[in-house]
Design a protein around this motif. Structure first.
Motif, PDB file in Angstrom:
ATOM      1  N   ALA A  13      95.744 -62.869  12.102  1.00 58.93           N
ATOM      2  CA  ALA A  13      96.404 -61.695  11.415  1.00 58.93           C
ATOM      3  C   ALA A  13      94.700 -61.164  11.223  1.00 58.93           C
ATOM      4  O   ALA A  13      94.886 -60.345  11.362  1.00 58.93           O
ATOM      5  CB  ALA A  13      96.894 -62.086  10.139  1.00 58.93           C
ATOM      6  N   LEU A  14      93.805 -62.216  10.766  1.00 59.84           N
ATOM      7  CA  LEU A  14      92.249 -61.979  10.488  1.00 59.84           C
ATOM      8  C   LEU A  14      91.701 -60.842  11.769  1.00 59.84           C
ATOM      9  O   LEU A  14      91.030 -59.840  11.599  1.00 59.84           O
ATOM     10  CB  LEU A  14      91.960 -62.736   9.796  1.00 59.84           C
ATOM     11  CG  LEU A  14      92.036 -64.029   8.559  1.00 59.84           C
ATOM     12  CD1 LEU A  14      91.327 -64.453   8.267  1.00 59.84           C
ATOM     13  CD2 LEU A  14      92.148 -62.705   7.247  1.00 59.84           C
ATOM     14  N   PRO A  19      88.647 -55.026  12.762  1.00 65.28           N
ATOM     15  CA  PRO A  19      88.378 -54.123  13.539  1.00 65.28           C
ATOM     16  C   PRO A  19      87.792 -52.872  12.682  1.00 65.28           C
ATOM     17  O   PRO A  19      87.149 -52.332  13.090  1.00 65.28           O
ATOM     18  CB  PRO A  19      88.921 -54.094  14.675  1.00 65.28           C
ATOM     19  CG  PRO A  19      89.349 -55.217  15.382  1.00 65.28           C
ATOM     20  CD  PRO A  19      89.826 -56.009  13.688  1.00 65.28           C
ATOM     21  N   PHE A  20      89.320 -53.112  12.058  1.00 59.14           N
ATOM     22  CA  PHE A  20      88.937 -51.632  10.983  1.00 59.14           C
ATOM     23  C   PHE A  20      88.204 -52.496   9.474  1.00 59.14           C
ATOM     24  O   PHE A  20      88.059 -50.620   8.756  1.00 59.14           O
ATOM     25  CB  PHE A  20      90.706 -52.008   9.831  1.00 59.14           C
ATOM     26  CG  PHE A  20      91.713 -51.774  10.978  1.00 59.14           C
ATOM     27  CD1 PHE A  20      91.306 -50.279  11.979  1.00 59.14           C
ATOM     28  CD2 PHE A  20      93.116 -52.912  11.363  1.00 59.14           C
ATOM     29  CE1 PHE A  20      93.303 -49.827  12.621  1.00 59.14           C
ATOM     30  CE2 PHE A  20      93.751 -51.812  12.636  1.00 59.14           C
ATOM     31  CZ  PHE A  20      93.734 -50.915  13.010  1.00 59.14           C
ATOM     32  N   LEU A  21      88.216 -53.168   9.005  1.00 57.25           N
ATOM     33  CA  LEU A  21      86.701 -53.834   8.587  1.00 57.25           C
ATOM     34  C   LEU A  21      85.790 -53.290   8.301  1.00 57.25           C
ATOM     35  O   LEU A  21      84.378 -53.025   8.200  1.00 57.25           O
ATOM     36  CB  LEU A  21      86.615 -54.733   7.512  1.00 57.25           C
ATOM     37  CG  LEU A  21      88.338 -55.443   7.164  1.00 57.25           C
ATOM     38  CD1 LEU A  21      88.100 -56.959   6.641  1.00 57.25           C
ATOM     39  CD2 LEU A  21      88.236 -54.483   5.811  1.00 57.25           C
ATOM     40  N   ILE A  22      84.353 -54.293   9.998  1.00 60.51           N
ATOM     41  CA  ILE A  22      83.904 -53.673  10.605  1.00 60.51           C
ATOM     42  C   ILE A  22      83.381 -52.522  10.816  1.00 60.51           C
ATOM     43  O   ILE A  22      82.054 -51.874  10.332  1.00 60.51           O
ATOM     44  CB  ILE A  22      83.325 -54.605  11.703  1.00 60.51           C
ATOM     45  CG1 ILE A  22      84.065 -55.986  11.367  1.00 60.51           C
ATOM     46  CG2 ILE A  22      82.345 -54.299  12.831  1.00 60.51           C
ATOM     47  CD1 ILE A  22      84.135 -56.754  13.051  1.00 60.51           C
ATOM     48  N   ASP A  27      83.349 -56.851   6.797  1.00 57.06           N
ATOM     49  CA  ASP A  27      83.954 -58.173   7.706  1.00 57.06           C
ATOM     50  C   ASP A  27      84.892 -58.803   6.490  1.00 57.06           C
ATOM     51  O   ASP A  27      85.092 -58.675   5.282  1.00 57.06           O
ATOM     52  CB  ASP A  27      83.100 -58.635   8.056  1.00 57.06           C
ATOM     53  CG  ASP A  27      83.752 -59.757   9.135  1.00 57.06           C
ATOM     54  OD1 ASP A  27      84.759 -59.545   9.684  1.00 57.06           O
ATOM     55  OD2 ASP A  27      83.125 -60.648  10.177  1.00 57.06           O
ATOM     56  N   ILE A  28      85.839 -59.995   7.313  1.00 52.43           N
ATOM     57  CA  ILE A  28      86.681 -60.852   6.208  1.00 52.43           C
ATOM     58  C   ILE A  28      86.461 -62.433   6.914  1.00 52.43           C
ATOM     59  O   ILE A  28      86.488 -62.767   8.134  1.00 52.43           O
ATOM     60  CB  ILE A  28      87.896 -60.043   6.149  1.00 52.43           C
ATOM     61  CG1 ILE A  28      88.685 -61.033   5.367  1.00 52.43           C
ATOM     62  CG2 ILE A  28      88.532 -60.696   7.716  1.00 52.43           C
ATOM     63  CD1 ILE A  28      90.100 -60.089   4.513  1.00 52.43           C
ATOM     64  N   LEU A  43      86.082 -61.057   1.514  1.00 45.94           N
ATOM     65  CA  LEU A  43      85.631 -59.735   1.747  1.00 45.94           C
ATOM     66  C   LEU A  43      83.652 -59.715   1.929  1.00 45.94           C
ATOM     67  O   LEU A  43      83.543 -60.069   0.558  1.00 45.94           O
ATOM     68  CB  LEU A  43      86.252 -58.516   0.850  1.00 45.94           C
ATOM     69  CG  LEU A  43      87.543 -58.195   1.562  1.00 45.94           C
ATOM     70  CD1 LEU A  43      88.332 -57.041   0.336  1.00 45.94           C
ATOM     71  CD2 LEU A  43      88.206 -57.882   2.454  1.00 45.94           C
ATOM     72  N   GLU A  44      83.653 -59.225   3.043  1.00 43.05           N
ATOM     73  CA  GLU A  44      81.779 -58.967   3.020  1.00 43.05           C
ATOM     74  C   GLU A  44      81.353 -58.113   2.713  1.00 43.05           C
ATOM     75  O   GLU A  44      82.317 -56.463   3.764  1.00 43.05           O
ATOM     76  CB  GLU A  44      81.733 -60.406   4.285  1.00 43.05           C
ATOM     77  CG  GLU A  44      82.545 -61.620   3.592  1.00 43.05           C
ATOM     78  CD  GLU A  44      81.935 -62.886   5.157  1.00 43.05           C
ATOM     79  OE1 GLU A  44      81.682 -61.939   6.351  1.00 43.05           O
ATOM     80  OE2 GLU A  44      82.374 -63.841   5.208  1.00 43.05           O
ATOM     81  N   GLY A  45      80.056 -57.734   3.405  1.00 45.18           N
ATOM     82  CA  GLY A  45      79.666 -56.333   3.672  1.00 45.18           C
ATOM     83  C   GLY A  45      80.135 -55.794   3.194  1.00 45.18           C
ATOM     84  O   GLY A  45      80.362 -55.839   1.502  1.00 45.18           O
ATOM     85  N   ALA A  46      80.162 -54.523   2.945  1.00 46.91           N
ATOM     86  CA  ALA A  46      80.760 -53.291   2.420  1.00 46.91           C
ATOM     87  C   ALA A  46      81.241 -53.442   1.758  1.00 46.91           C
ATOM     88  O   ALA A  46      82.088 -52.697   1.111  1.00 46.91           O
ATOM     89  CB  ALA A  46      80.559 -52.045   3.274  1.00 46.91           C
TER      90      ALA A  46
END
Length: 79
Positions: A13-14, A19-22, A27-28, A43-46
């Motif tokens: 699932a992750l 790709p949507f988060l990146i 990221d996750i 949840l990471e980054g932006a």
């Protein structure tokens, strides 16, 4: 489902969500799965400073995880 099957389902699932988060600079990561029902992610980054991160978590991440592993009850973002 075994613990390993649950973990594999959550990871799939992750991978679908990532790709949507990146694309938005985020990221996750999977942190933990408790009792085979409660998933903890980071949840990471932006995504950490995005005002929509809670909505993103609930709408996208939790829905996608439950698609792969229906017995998951909650998804929580841990800082």
């Amino acid at each position: 489902m075994t613990t390993e099957e649950i973990k594999n389902g959550v990871e799939k699932a992750l991978e679908e969500i990532r790709p949507f988060l990146i694309s938005d600079g985020g990221d996750i990561s999977l942190i933990d799965i408790e009792d085979g029902k409660h998933v903890k992610v980071r949840l990471e980054g932006a995504c950490t400073s995005c005002s929509l991160n809670f909505s993103t978590l609930k709408a996208g991440v939790e829905t996608t995880i439950k698609k792969y592993v229906p017995q998951i009850e909650t998804v929580e973002n841990v800082a």
